[in-house]
Design an enzyme around this catalytic site. Structure first.
Site, PDB file in Angstrom:
ATOM      1  N   HIS A  91       0.752  -1.268   0.067  1.00 54.68           N
ATOM      2  CA  HIS A  91      -0.090  -0.064   0.001  1.00 54.68           C
ATOM      3  C   HIS A  91       0.643   1.114   0.115  1.00 54.68           C
ATOM      4  O   HIS A  91       0.487   2.207  -0.695  1.00 54.68           O
ATOM      5  CB  HIS A  91      -1.191   0.003   1.031  1.00 54.68           C
ATOM      6  CG  HIS A  91      -2.095  -0.802   0.793  1.00 54.68           C
ATOM      7  ND1 HIS A  91      -2.331  -2.136   1.429  1.00 54.68           N
ATOM      8  CD2 HIS A  91      -3.141  -0.773  -0.221  1.00 54.68           C
ATOM      9  CE1 HIS A  91      -3.465  -2.697   0.702  1.00 54.68           C
ATOM     10  NE2 HIS A  91      -3.937  -2.062  -0.106  1.00 54.68           N
ATOM     11  N   GLU A 102     -11.089 -10.836  -4.719  1.00 58.38           N
ATOM     12  CA  GLU A 102      -9.673 -11.071  -4.571  1.00 58.38           C
ATOM     13  C   GLU A 102      -9.020 -11.888  -3.670  1.00 58.38           C
ATOM     14  O   GLU A 102      -7.759 -12.052  -3.588  1.00 58.38           O
ATOM     15  CB  GLU A 102      -9.282  -9.662  -3.757  1.00 58.38           C
ATOM     16  CG  GLU A 102     -10.172  -8.745  -2.796  1.00 58.38           C
ATOM     17  CD  GLU A 102      -9.911  -7.571  -2.331  1.00 58.38           C
ATOM     18  OE1 GLU A 102      -8.773  -6.899  -2.616  1.00 58.38           O
ATOM     19  OE2 GLU A 102     -10.661  -7.129  -1.428  1.00 58.38           O
ATOM     20  N   ASP A 162      -4.507  -8.266  -4.456  1.00 53.93           N
ATOM     21  CA  ASP A 162      -4.569  -9.467  -3.421  1.00 53.93           C
ATOM     22  C   ASP A 162      -4.969 -10.767  -4.260  1.00 53.93           C
ATOM     23  O   ASP A 162      -4.421 -11.608  -3.726  1.00 53.93           O
ATOM     24  CB  ASP A 162      -5.754  -9.126  -2.618  1.00 53.93           C
ATOM     25  CG  ASP A 162      -5.468  -8.223  -1.411  1.00 53.93           C
ATOM     26  OD1 ASP A 162      -4.537  -8.684  -0.814  1.00 53.93           O
ATOM     27  OD2 ASP A 162      -6.263  -7.149  -1.211  1.00 53.93           O
ATOM     28  N   CYS A 185     -10.104  -3.567 -10.876  1.00 49.41           N
ATOM     29  CA  CYS A 185      -9.372  -2.182  -9.893  1.00 49.41           C
ATOM     30  C   CYS A 185      -7.888  -2.627  -9.472  1.00 49.41           C
ATOM     31  O   CYS A 185      -7.481  -1.737  -8.732  1.00 49.41           O
ATOM     32  CB  CYS A 185     -10.139  -1.585  -9.014  1.00 49.41           C
ATOM     33  SG  CYS A 185     -10.476  -2.788  -7.596  1.00 49.41           S
TER      34      CYS A 185
HETATM   35  C1  PEP Z   1      -6.796  -5.186  -4.799  1.00 50.07           C
HETATM   36  O1  PEP Z   1      -6.372  -6.151  -3.857  1.00 50.07           O
HETATM   37  O2  PEP Z   1      -6.512  -5.543  -6.051  1.00 50.07           O
HETATM   38  C2  PEP Z   1      -7.149  -3.995  -4.469  1.00 50.07           C
HETATM   39  C3  PEP Z   1      -7.536  -2.932  -5.432  1.00 50.07           C
HETATM   40  O3  PEP Z   1      -7.348  -3.501  -3.177  1.00 50.07           O
HETATM   41  P1  PEP Z   1      -6.133  -3.072  -2.255  1.00 50.07           P
HETATM   42  O4  PEP Z   1      -4.884  -2.545  -3.412  1.00 50.07           O
HETATM   43  O5  PEP Z   1      -6.448  -1.633  -1.603  1.00 50.07           O
HETATM   44  O6  PEP Z   1      -5.963  -4.220  -1.550  1.00 50.07           O
HETATM   45 MG    MG Z   2      -7.300  -5.717  -2.027  1.00 42.77          MG
END
Ligand code: PEP
Ligand code: MG
Length: 595
Positions: free
Chosen positions: A201, A443, A467, A514
């Site tokens: 993140h 995910e 994920d 996403c």
């Molecule tokens: C993902 O897991 O692809 C996602 C978009 O969520 P995050 O990156 O916030 O875990």
């Molecule tokens: Mg995620």
């Protein structure tokens, strides 16, 4: 004071993982963490009193914190539980611990951090040497205290940073997502860290705030000192400490090329994301904060496809109230002025928020109480957020998305709680969008495999490959040591993506994606070929992805997806995708393509 003439240190090149593009050149600012890096500094005679003063200040502040903690614990959990802080307080006032700290600063002329770390280390060793379980436990308490006092001394990082009169490049062992989110772009030119992966993140935030960043450099912190010149190349993942004049010159030329390329891309922002044969692809932005909507719109995005609402928690020292959350959502919707917005409910846990505040951190936080699981176990917190989203839903088109759903039961429970909240709002006469759509992020492999069943019970899917990759391949997304195994080009991951798109289509629900690969040009043709018509990505990448979309047609993408679907190695997949991208526009896509 003995004076040694030191040889200038040589240039050092470190290779890491490029996570946010751009080349920057600047001075190093080492952001030390109490646990990993205790800065050593020999001090001059006139600095002795200053260092002793810093030590006294840190001890005083740590004591004040401990008194608050002790009193609060006593109130909430009783006198027995509060005893531990009594022990900490006793130690901090013990002259046999604190006395030698002052003495070392005076005698050995070293900075307060080293004096503190050494004194605590001695006590820890003494406790451990006793060899009895009780004392071993006490040794851990001493370590805890050590971090607390060092934290006070090194927490001055913030004030050191704000006192700077020129922007710097942060070099750190690791940064938390909240530290990165709190960075002032006017002061920070770039970032290089020892730890981290492409989709951790911290990296996602660096990309969002457009600070060139290289993570996973393994030992960059050890090699750089405050004030050294450093080059961070966020395109290739190279970090060069103390570059020679010749290297600097080469990189200055590259910098110019990069900004020219950015300028060209910016011209694509206002154009439509439509393929050569006329299919419109919806490009939405991933955001963490309301103000990022401006970047989504400036880059030509159609709305927000992923609003990571947990960042309001990460950048606050208290739990945000319903009103604070409501205001953030309303502001986002107002800035979007009628464009769509998918608000993801809190994805706390793992590397975000809960571990730092937990009495007992989890052993495997990425497999632990995170995301929807955390919300279902903390209903009041969950309901507060749902109330805030529903209240804001009168300000613009909103969808609610639940993260990390791994069983149907979780989805049903989440929807039941949402229903309860709707009823409560009804009773209170508070308006909200009654037709609000709810969907889930896909995910976890179990959700991907059961997508048909999920599709009957929700209105949309958004595939979170960040994920999905880590859970399918059993590779920690934030661990630089296994970063070579972490790839969206894995045939197993692509197989799951394909199945999810199919299940969604069959059920007639929307499927978007996403994860970070939505913003990586190398995957665009493949994702369109797999049937994806909506992508949500980091706003700064929207123009580049638009450019790819405008250069391709659907049959070509479908043919590529079929071909790639028959491969059994990620190398084959990557090579083919790279070749195809180069074919459509060798000039634009020859460089700066993340993969
Ligand atoms: C993902 O897991 O692809 C996602 C978009 O969520 P995050 O990156 O916030 O875990
Ligand atoms: Mg995620």
């Amino acid at each position: 004071m003995p004076h040694t003439t030191q040889q200038p240190k040589p240039m050092q090149t470190v290779k890491g993982i490029p996570v946010s593009p751009g080349i920057v050149i600047g001075r190093v600012f080492v952001l030390g963490e109490a646990e990993t890096h205790v800065p050593h500094r020999d001090i001059e005679e006139h600095e002795i009193d200053i260092e002793v003063g810093r030590l006294e200040g840190a001890l005083r502040d740590a004591t004040a914190d401990l008194v608050v903690l002790r009193d609060r614990t006593e109130q909430q959990l009783g006198r027995e539980a509060a005893k531990i802080f009594g022990f900490h307080l006793g130690l901090l006032q013990d002259p046999s611990l604190v006395g030698p700290m002052r003495e070392r600063i005076r005698k050995d002329r070293i900075n307060a951090e080293v004096a503190v770390a050494d004194a605590f280390r001695k006590v820890t060793e003494q406790f451990r040497a006793i060899g009895n379980e009780v004392f071993r436990q006490k040794a851990n308490d001493v370590l805890d205290l050590d971090r607390r006092v060092l934290g006070k001394l090194m927490g001055e990082n913030e004030s050191r940073l704000s006192a700077l009169d020129e922007p710097v490049i942060i070099v750190a062992h690791e940064l938390t997502p909240s530290q990165t989110a709190g960075m002032d772009r006017r002061k920070i030119l770039g970032i290089a860290t020892d730890l981290g992966g492409r989709t951790s993140h911290t990296s996602i935030v660096a990309r969002a705030i457009e600070i060139p960043c290289v993570v996973g450099c393994q030992r960059v912190m050890e090699r750089a000192d405050d004030g050294d010149t450093v080059i961070v190349d966020g395109d290739t993942g190279v970090v060069i400490v103390r570059p020679t004049e010749r290297t600097l010159e080469e990189y200055r030329v590259q910098q110019e090329r990069f900004s020219a390329y950015r300028k060209v891309l910016r011209e694509t922002a206002p154009l439509e994301a439509v393929t050569k044969d006329g299919t419109r692809i919806q490009l939405l932005g991933n955001i963490e904060f309301p103000h990022e909507v401006e970047s989504v719109l400036a880059n030509g995005g159609d709305g927000v496809g992923l609003y990571r609402t947990e960042f309001l928690y990460l950048t606050n020292d208290h739990e945000p109230s319903e009103e604070e959350q409501y205001q953030a959502y309303r502001r986002t919707l107002e800035l979007l002025a009628g464009r769509p917005c998918t608000i993801r409910t809190l994805d706390l846990g793992a590397d975000k928020y809960t571990q730092q505040r937990a009495h007992e951190p989890e052993r495997n936080p990425f497999l632990g109480l995170r995301s929807i699981r955390y919300c279902l176990q903390n209903r009041e917190l969950f309901k507060t957020q749902l109330r805030a989203i529903l209240r804001a839903s009168t300000s613009g088109p909103v969808k609610i998305m639940f993260p990390l759903v791994s069983t149907l039961m979780e989805l049903r429970q989440a929807k039941m709680i949402l229903n309860d909240v709707c009823e409560e709002l009804d009773e209170e006469g508070i308006p909200f969008d009654r037709a609000i759509q709810t969907g889930i992020m896909i995910e976890v492999p179990s959700a991907a495999l059961m997508a048909r069943a999920f599709a009957d019970e929700c209105s949309f899917f958004s595939i979170g490959t960040n994920d999905l990759i880590q859970y399918t391949l059993a590779v920690d997304r934030g661990n630089e040591r296994v970063a070579n195994l972490y790839t969206g080009a894995s045939p197993a991951v692509l197989y799951l993506v394909k199945q999810v798109v199919r299940s969604g289509r069959r059920a007639g629900i929307d499927v978007s994606l996403c994860g970070e690969i939505a913003g990586e040009a190398i995957y665009t043709m493949l994702l369109i070929g797999l049937g994806m018509r909506t992508l949500s990505l980091v706003p700064s990448q929207i123009p580049l992805i638009k450019r790819v979309i405008r250069s391709v047609d659907i049959p070509h993408c479908e043919q590529l997806a079929r071909r790639v679907g028959s491969f059994d190695s990620e190398r084959q997949v990557l090579n083919t995708l790279r070749d195809e991208l180069r074919k459509i526009d060798p000039d634009s896509f020859g460089g700066w393509m993340a993969e």
